[in-house]
Design an enzyme around this catalytic site. Sequence first.
Site, mmCIF file in Angstrom:
data_model
loop_
_atom_site.group_PDB
_atom_site.id
_atom_site.type_symbol
_atom_site.label_atom_id
_atom_site.label_comp_id
_atom_site.label_asym_id
_atom_site.label_seq_id
_atom_site.Cartn_x
_atom_site.Cartn_y
_atom_site.Cartn_z
ATOM 1 N N CYS A 115 0.721 -1.400 -0.197
ATOM 2 C CA CYS A 115 0.137 0.052 -0.098
ATOM 3 C C CYS A 115 0.914 1.217 0.258
ATOM 4 O O CYS A 115 0.687 2.161 -0.091
ATOM 5 C CB CYS A 115 -1.134 -0.009 1.432
ATOM 6 S SG CYS A 115 -1.769 -1.345 0.945
ATOM 7 N N HIS A 249 -3.232 7.182 2.618
ATOM 8 C CA HIS A 249 -3.577 5.601 2.085
ATOM 9 C C HIS A 249 -5.326 5.745 2.612
ATOM 10 O O HIS A 249 -5.666 6.056 4.236
ATOM 11 C CB HIS A 249 -2.843 4.972 2.312
ATOM 12 C CG HIS A 249 -3.596 3.717 2.426
ATOM 13 N ND1 HIS A 249 -3.504 3.361 0.743
ATOM 14 C CD2 HIS A 249 -3.585 2.231 3.004
ATOM 15 C CE1 HIS A 249 -3.914 1.451 1.176
ATOM 16 N NE2 HIS A 249 -3.339 1.482 2.056
ATOM 17 N N ASN A 279 -9.951 0.085 -0.032
ATOM 18 C CA ASN A 279 -8.728 0.214 -0.279
ATOM 19 C C ASN A 279 -8.475 -0.411 -1.673
ATOM 20 O O ASN A 279 -8.225 -1.524 -1.450
ATOM 21 C CB ASN A 279 -8.377 -0.838 0.473
ATOM 22 C CG ASN A 279 -6.567 -0.372 1.067
ATOM 23 O OD1 ASN A 279 -6.008 -0.219 0.339
ATOM 24 N ND2 ASN A 279 -6.699 -1.198 2.488
HETATM 25 N N1 ACO Z 1 -19.398 -8.178 9.137
HETATM 26 C C1 ACO Z 1 -19.621 -8.729 9.978
HETATM 27 N N2 ACO Z 1 -18.799 -9.088 11.473
HETATM 28 C C2 ACO Z 1 -17.412 -8.954 11.104
HETATM 29 C C3 ACO Z 1 -16.696 -8.361 10.059
HETATM 30 C C4 ACO Z 1 -17.661 -8.142 8.502
HETATM 31 N N3 ACO Z 1 -16.635 -7.546 7.322
HETATM 32 N N4 ACO Z 1 -15.304 -8.812 9.860
HETATM 33 C C5 ACO Z 1 -15.776 -9.101 10.995
HETATM 34 N N5 ACO Z 1 -16.493 -9.123 11.703
HETATM 35 C C6 ACO Z 1 -16.330 -10.038 13.210
HETATM 36 C C7 ACO Z 1 -15.202 -10.554 13.415
HETATM 37 O O1 ACO Z 1 -15.894 -11.460 13.455
HETATM 38 C C8 ACO Z 1 -15.648 -10.488 15.241
HETATM 39 O O2 ACO Z 1 -16.635 -11.034 15.789
HETATM 40 P P1 ACO Z 1 -17.073 -11.329 17.326
HETATM 41 O O3 ACO Z 1 -16.405 -10.286 18.244
HETATM 42 O O4 ACO Z 1 -17.462 -12.168 17.465
HETATM 43 O O5 ACO Z 1 -15.456 -12.318 17.725
HETATM 44 C C9 ACO Z 1 -16.019 -9.049 15.287
HETATM 45 O O6 ACO Z 1 -16.774 -8.444 13.880
HETATM 46 C C10 ACO Z 1 -15.228 -7.393 15.466
HETATM 47 O O7 ACO Z 1 -14.043 -7.782 14.913
HETATM 48 P P2 ACO Z 1 -12.932 -6.980 15.202
HETATM 49 O O8 ACO Z 1 -11.789 -7.896 13.951
HETATM 50 O O9 ACO Z 1 -12.361 -6.811 16.662
HETATM 51 O O10 ACO Z 1 -13.331 -5.701 14.211
HETATM 52 P P3 ACO Z 1 -12.371 -4.394 14.135
HETATM 53 O O11 ACO Z 1 -12.894 -3.036 15.097
HETATM 54 O O12 ACO Z 1 -10.815 -4.274 14.905
HETATM 55 O O13 ACO Z 1 -12.425 -4.128 12.765
HETATM 56 C C11 ACO Z 1 -11.517 -3.708 10.453
HETATM 57 C C12 ACO Z 1 -11.777 -5.276 11.425
HETATM 58 C C13 ACO Z 1 -11.786 -2.642 10.638
HETATM 59 C C14 ACO Z 1 -10.529 -5.284 9.485
HETATM 60 C C15 ACO Z 1 -10.296 -2.996 11.780
HETATM 61 O O14 ACO Z 1 -9.549 -4.302 12.702
HETATM 62 C C16 ACO Z 1 -9.318 -2.535 9.825
HETATM 63 O O15 ACO Z 1 -9.545 -1.724 10.013
HETATM 64 N N6 ACO Z 1 -7.731 -3.185 10.655
HETATM 65 C C17 ACO Z 1 -7.124 -1.955 10.363
HETATM 66 C C18 ACO Z 1 -6.774 -3.107 8.784
HETATM 67 C C19 ACO Z 1 -6.665 -2.291 7.738
HETATM 68 O O16 ACO Z 1 -6.735 -1.680 7.340
HETATM 69 N N7 ACO Z 1 -5.788 -3.508 6.663
HETATM 70 C C20 ACO Z 1 -6.110 -3.007 5.275
HETATM 71 C C21 ACO Z 1 -4.043 -3.380 5.120
HETATM 72 S S1 ACO Z 1 -3.013 -2.107 5.661
HETATM 73 C C22 ACO Z 1 -2.779 -0.799 4.930
HETATM 74 O O17 ACO Z 1 -3.666 -0.299 3.467
HETATM 75 C C23 ACO Z 1 -2.976 -0.074 6.323
#
Ligand code: ACO
Length: 322
Positions: A115, A249, A279
């Site tokens: 990225c 980004h 993204n």
């Molecule tokens: N729909 C519904 N529920 C979901 C989904 C979905 N798409 N995905 C995960 N869940 C559930 C999980 O299973 C979990 O359930 P549980 O509590 O029963 O176990 C719950 O939602 C919470 O999941 P978390 O992973 O804790 O959610 P979080 O608030 O951390 O959000 C996310 C997840 C959006 C991926 C976040 O952590 C994030 O954005 N992280 C950064 C990663 C990123 O941006 N990556 C891109 C590539 S790297 C870059 O470009 C910087």
Amino acid sequence: MSDLRAVIAGIGSYLPERIMLNAEMATIVDTSDEWIVERSGIRQRHIAAEGEYTSDLAIHASQNALDHAGMSIDEIDMIIVATTTPDETMPSTAVKVQAALGMVRGAAFDIQAACSGFVYGLSICDSFIKSGQANTILLVGAETLTRVVDWKDRATCVLFGDGAGAVVVQGRTDADDRGIVATELRSDGRQHDILYANGGPSTTGTAGAIQMKGKEVFRQAVTNLSGVIVDVLKKTDYEQADIDLLIPHQANKRIIDSVAKKMGMRGDQVLVTIADHGNTSAASVPLAMDQAVRDGRIKEGDILLLEAMGAGLTWGACVLKW
Ligand code: ACO
């Protein structure tokens, strides 16, 4: 005569025609529009058509950037494509772009910094131009990330989209103080396991699919991006208050908001376009910047701060005067 500066002479972008709304995503994995918008800020993503490759998106964006610059391909010395999703293992996607645009001189090559690829590319352009190895460079960030997501993993497949953005970077001595002011690049290979694709030419012989520890990536992004913003500004005469627009980004609106808050930046200083395209990795910064140029949010003389973080981990920032 003033110093040689690497100026952005033109910008363009391209998004594939097909749009997938969150509601359609909810028919593929167990998710909802509400969850995706609340956790990421994404409302839709664009998906490349069957037979439409990263190079095709890059070619469209490049042509738009050349048109915006009022230049022909004959004026380009070098093409650099930042991508994690090349058409083929070899040759580079950049040489396909070179051939399609009809460029028969100079050099073309890909860079891979996930990225952060576009920000890494700006730093490379600045160095090539200042060392005299090239004067006019076409820099492209292009991705078909929807081809390397696991469509059964709701924690990742909802986040990514396809697209491309391109800039023409030109060395000028009459630019006053416009152009790239400073860049700062970082990586930390120890963080491999929090974000990677579980395949590759030398390991599995396949492209693999994105694996991510979302919470850890989130935490690292806020810390690293805030740090690199401070470090790149130290190389300039500018302070945070001088930044007209932060172009982050577009990975997650909550990451963007957290970094902006940590930096004490106002909402109107921060560009957010993630709702429209998700993204798009190396394409996301030029895609967002192109949107802001076209809608008049970026004006000549504005001080812009671009930042990105991605798999590697890699991260970086660039200050430029538009
Ligand atoms: N729909 C519904 N529920 C979901 C989904 C979905 N798409 N995905 C995960 N869940 C559930 C999980 O299973 C979990 O359930 P549980 O509590 O029963 O176990 C719950 O939602 C919470 O999941 P978390 O992973 O804790 O959610 P979080 O608030 O951390 O959000 C996310 C997840 C959006 C991926 C976040 O952590 C994030 O954005 N992280 C950064 C990663 C990123 O941006 N990556 C891109 C590539 S790297 C870059 O470009 C910087």
